[in-house]
Design a protein around this motif. Structure first.
Motif, PDB file in Angstrom:
ATOM      1  N   GLY A 159       0.788  -1.235   0.000  1.00  0.00           N
ATOM      2  CA  GLY A 159       0.000   0.000   0.000  1.00  0.00           C
ATOM      3  C   GLY A 159       0.817   1.280   0.000  1.00  0.00           C
ATOM      4  O   GLY A 159       0.279   2.357  -0.219  1.00  0.00           O
ATOM      5  N   ASP A 160       2.114   1.198   0.256  1.00  0.00           N
ATOM      6  CA  ASP A 160       2.910   2.427   0.351  1.00  0.00           C
ATOM      7  C   ASP A 160       3.819   2.594  -0.875  1.00  0.00           C
ATOM      8  O   ASP A 160       3.856   1.749  -1.763  1.00  0.00           O
ATOM      9  N   ILE A 161       4.542   3.709  -0.894  1.00  0.00           N
ATOM     10  CA  ILE A 161       5.556   3.935  -1.934  1.00  0.00           C
ATOM     11  C   ILE A 161       6.908   3.588  -1.315  1.00  0.00           C
ATOM     12  O   ILE A 161       7.262   4.114  -0.256  1.00  0.00           O
ATOM     13  N   HIS A 162       7.640   2.727  -1.970  1.00  0.00           N
ATOM     14  CA  HIS A 162       8.932   2.272  -1.445  1.00  0.00           C
ATOM     15  C   HIS A 162      10.043   2.862  -2.299  1.00  0.00           C
ATOM     16  O   HIS A 162       9.945   2.921  -3.519  1.00  0.00           O
ATOM     17  N   ARG A 163      11.115   3.318  -1.644  1.00  0.00           N
ATOM     18  CA  ARG A 163      12.240   3.890  -2.386  1.00  0.00           C
ATOM     19  C   ARG A 163      13.511   3.136  -2.029  1.00  0.00           C
ATOM     20  O   ARG A 163      13.781   2.859  -0.862  1.00  0.00           O
TER      21      ARG A 163
ATOM     22  N   PHE B 203       8.091   1.757 -10.534  1.00  0.00           N
ATOM     23  CA  PHE B 203       7.242   0.578 -10.725  1.00  0.00           C
ATOM     24  C   PHE B 203       5.842   0.821 -10.168  1.00  0.00           C
ATOM     25  O   PHE B 203       5.698   1.216  -9.008  1.00  0.00           O
ATOM     26  N   PRO B 204       4.804   0.551 -10.977  1.00  0.00           N
ATOM     27  CA  PRO B 204       3.444   0.855 -10.522  1.00  0.00           C
ATOM     28  C   PRO B 204       2.781  -0.233  -9.687  1.00  0.00           C
ATOM     29  O   PRO B 204       1.654  -0.043  -9.235  1.00  0.00           O
ATOM     30  N   GLY B 205       3.430  -1.377  -9.478  1.00  0.00           N
ATOM     31  CA  GLY B 205       2.789  -2.464  -8.730  1.00  0.00           C
ATOM     32  C   GLY B 205       1.510  -2.897  -9.419  1.00  0.00           C
ATOM     33  O   GLY B 205       1.429  -2.922 -10.646  1.00  0.00           O
ATOM     34  N   GLY B 206       0.487  -3.194  -8.620  1.00  0.00           N
ATOM     35  CA  GLY B 206      -0.763  -3.676  -9.209  1.00  0.00           C
ATOM     36  C   GLY B 206      -1.742  -2.564  -9.516  1.00  0.00           C
ATOM     37  O   GLY B 206      -2.817  -2.805 -10.050  1.00  0.00           O
TER      38      GLY B 206
END
Ligand code: AMP
Length: 544
Positions: free
Chosen positions: A35-39, A253-256
Motif C-alpha cells: 500500500g505504500d511507496i517504497h524507495r 514501478f506501478p505495482g498492481g
C-alpha cells in the motif's frame, strides 16, 4: 588469426555490477502491494540481489533450475531478475492473469522449483499449490509483518524478507559461465493449443538490451525516469529492467495499481520521462487525463506496442499532451523488440501530418533484427512494393526453437515466421496489416483488419473496435465491426459505416456494425479476436 581483445561472457549480472558501480545512488521507486511507496537505490538492488542469490543457493537451487514469479512490477521482482539469472538459474515469469489450470500446466511444464508471489495472488497460489508437481518452496514477496493469516494454508511457505535477512552481503561474487546459458523463460500467450516457452540466454538478453536502449529504439539514458506499465511477466517488461541498469536510468514501478488515476499520480510525483505499454492501458490513462483536464509535466515519450497503436491515439498524445509515441513492434519470440518507428533526417523537414504517416507504421528494424516479407510461394517481396505478405525475422535475440522442442522445427530456412502480415516501404518502414489468423478473405482478396479498426478508433464515440471476418454467402468472408462505445457517447451503425467514406477502398468498408459492452482481452491486454469470431460465428450479415 584471432583479435587480441579481452573476451568476457555477456552475462546479466554484469548489468547489475555496472549499475551499482556507476549509478549507486540512482533510485528505484515502487508502489507496493503493501500500500505504500517504497524507495531504494541501485546500491540496495545489488546488495539485496546478492543476498537473495545466496538464499536461493541455500535452498539448493542449481544452475538451469527454473525459479518462477507471479508478481507485479516492483523492486523485489527486479531483484529476482538479477538474483535468479545471476547464479545461472532460469527466471520463469508467469502471467498471473492466466487461468489457474494454465498456471499449473505452465509450472509443471517448466518444472519450476521455487515460486515467488505477490500477496495479491495468494488466492491463486492457494488454488494451484496443491496441484503443481515440482514446486518445493512458495515464497511470499513481503515481510512477516504483512503476511496474512490465510497464507498459513500454503505448504512450505517462505517469506521474502526473511530469506534476504538470513544472508550476509560480504564476499559474494557473481559466478562466470557460458553466455549462451539460459537466463529466463516466458510462455507465449498462444491463442490456440498449449502455451509455448521461449527460453532466453544471457547473450541474447545483453545484446537485446544494448540495442533496445539506442536512440532509434527506446532511446534511454541516465537522465531518464522510466515507468514500465508493461508487466515484468510480459517479455521481461520489454527488457526495460535490464536497460535501466545498463543506462543508469531511474526506475518507477506501478505495482498492481494500473488504473488511470494511480498511474497518473506516479507519472507526476516521480517526474517520469518515458513509459511503455500496450494501447489498452493508455486508453484508460487518457480517459482519466481527459476527464480531469490533466497534462503530463515531464513525460515526453511513450513506447506503445504489443498490438497496433491506433493513429488517433498517436495524434491525441502529440496534440493534447505533447508526448511523442514510439510505435514499436515485437514478439515474445523476439525478446521482444524488432522495430521502432523513429524518424530519419528527411522526415524532420516534413509537416506534422506527414510525420504521423511515419509514426503510424510499426517502424524500421533495429540493428540485430533482419526482416523480410514473402509471398504465398515464399519469394521475397522487395522493399517498396505495395503488397503485403508473411513477415519473417532472424537475429541473435530471436527464437530458434521453443522450450523442450514444442512445435518442432519452427524456422523456415533460418528465418522465424512471425505469423504477422506486413508490408515494408522503400525506406524499410514496416506496417503490420494483420495477424495471419485475423485477415479477412473477401472474394479471394485480403482485407487488413487493423486498418479498419484504426479508422473506427478515430471516431470520437468509439472506445474500442475489433474487425473480424463474418461468413458471407457470396464473398466467403466480409468485415464485421465490433464496437464498444465510450461512456455516454452515442453513434449509430449507419454513421460508423459512413465514417469510412473516402478513407478506404469502398469494398473494404465493413458490412455491418455490432455494439457490445466489452471486447474480450487476453492476459497481456490484447483483443482476443478468436473469441469474438467464435461469438459471431453464426452472424447473419445484411445481404442487400
Ligand atoms: P506477444 O508475443 O504476446 O507480445 O505478441 C506478439 C504479437 O503482437 C506480434 O506477432 C503482433 O501480432 C502483435 N504486435 C506486437 N506489436 C505490435 C504492433 N506495434 N502493431 C501490431 N501488432 C503488434
Amino acid at each position: 588469426m584471432f583479435g587480441l581483445m579481452q573476451s568476457q561472457p555477456l552475462l546479466i549480472s554484469s548489468l547489475l555490477v555496472h549499475a551499482e558501480r556507476h549509478h549507486p545512488e540512482q533510485e528505484i521507486v515502487s508502489r507496493r502491494v503493501e500500500g505504500d511507496i517504497h524507495r531504494c537505490t541501485y546500491r540496495d538492488l545489488a546488495s539485496r540481489s546478492r543476498r537473495m542469490a545466496r538464499a536461493l543457493q541455500a535452498l539448493n537451487i542449481k544452475p538451469s533450475d527454473r525459479v518462477a514469479t507471479l508478481a507485479w512490477n516492483g523492486y523485489r521482482h527486479m531483484e529476482l531478475y538479477f538474483a535468479v539469472s545471476g547464479i545461472g538459474s532460469v527466471l520463469h515469469t508467469v502471467n498471473p492473469r492466466l487461468h489457474p489450470d494454465q498456471v499449473v500446466w505452465i509450472a509443471d511444464h517448466a518444472e519450476d522449483q521455487v515460486l515467488f508471489f505477490d500477496l495479491t495472488f495468494l488466492p491463486l497460489i492457494a488454488a494451484v499449490a496443491p496441484r503443481t508437481k515440482t514446486v518445493k518452496h512458495w515464497v511470499a514477496m513481503t515481510d512477516r509483518a504483512h503476511l496474512p493469516e490465510s497464507a498459513a494454508s500454503i505448504p512450505n511457505l517462505l517469506v521474502y524478507e526473511d530469506l534476504i535477512a538470513g544472508q550476509p552481503d560480504d564476499t559474494f561474487e557473481w559466478p562466470t559461465f557460458d553466455e549462451q546459458s539460459a537466463s529466463s523463460l516466458c510462455y507465449t500467450s498462444g491463442t490456440t493449443g498449449n502455451p509455448k516457452g521461449v527460453l532466453y540466454s544471457h547473450r541474447s538478453t545483453l545484446l537485446h538490451t544494448m540495442a533496445a536502449a539506442l536512440p532509434d529504439a527506446l532511446n534511454c539514458s541516465a537522465r531518464d525516469v522510466i515507468l514500465p506499465v508493461v508487466p515484468m511477466f510480459h517479455v521481461n517488461a520489454w527488457g526495460l529492467p535490464y536497460v535501466a541498469c545498463m543506462t543508469g536510468a531511474k526506475m518507477v514501478f506501478p505495482g498492481g495499481a494500473l488504473d488511470g488515476k494511480s498511474l497518473y499520480e506516479l507519472f507526476e510525483s516521480e517526474k517520469v520521462t518515458l513509459s511503455a505499454g500496450v494501447p489498452t492501458v493508455w486508453q484508460a490513462l487518457l480517459g482519466h487525463t481527459a476527464a480531469n483536464n490533466l497534462k503530463f509535466s515531464t513525460m515526453r515519450r511513450t513506447v506503445i506496442g504489443g498490438s497496433a497503436c491506433p493513429p488517433a491515439m498517436i495524434r491525441t498524445f502529440k496534440e493534447q499532451y505533447d508526448v511523442d509515441v514510439i510505435h514499436a513492434w515485437g514478439m515474445t519470440e523476439m525478446s521482444p523488440l524488432g522495430t521502432a518507428s523513429t524518424f530519419k533526417t528527411r522526415h524532420l523537414g516534413m509537416t506534422q501530418e506527414e510525420r504521423y504517416e511515419v509514426m503510424n507504421r510499426q517502424g524500421r528494424a533495429i540493428f540485430g533484427v533482419d526482416m523480410k516479407v514473402v509471398d504465398e510461394d515464399g519469394r521475397e517481396i522487395p522493399f517498396g512494393t505495395d503488397k503485403s505478405g508473411d513477415l519473417l525475422v532472424r537475429g541473435p535475440w530471436i527464437l530458434r526453437q521453443y522450450f523442450k522442442g514444442e512445435g518442432g522445427d519452427v524456422l523456415r530456412d533460418g528465418w522465424f515466421p512471425t505469423g504477422d502480415v506486413a508490408k515494408i516501404d522503400a525506406e524499410g518502414y514496416m506496417l503490420i496489416t494483420d495477424r495471419t489468423k485475423d485477415v479477412i478473405k473477401s472474394g479471394g482478396e485480403w482485407i487488413g483488419s487493423i486498418d479498419l479498426e484504426n479508422i473506427a478508433m478515430a471516431h470520437p464515440a468509439v472506445a474500442m473496435a475489433a474487425c473480424i471476418a463474418a461468413k458471407h454467402p457470396k464473398w466467403d468472408e466480409r468485415p464485421l465491426l465490433v464496437v464498444v462505445k465510450k461512456p455516454g457517447a452515442e453513434v449509430t451503425r449507419e454513421e460508423l459505416i459512413a465514417f469510412y467514406d473516402g478513407k478506404i477502398a469502398k469494398w473494404w468498408t465493413p458490412d455491418d456494425v455490432v455494439f457490445v459492452e466489452a471486447i474480450p482481452l487476453g492476459a497481456t491486454g490484447k483483443m482476443q479476436k478468436n473469441k469474438l469470431r467464435e461469438q459471431f460465428k453464426d452472424y447473419q450479415l445484411p445481404t442487400a
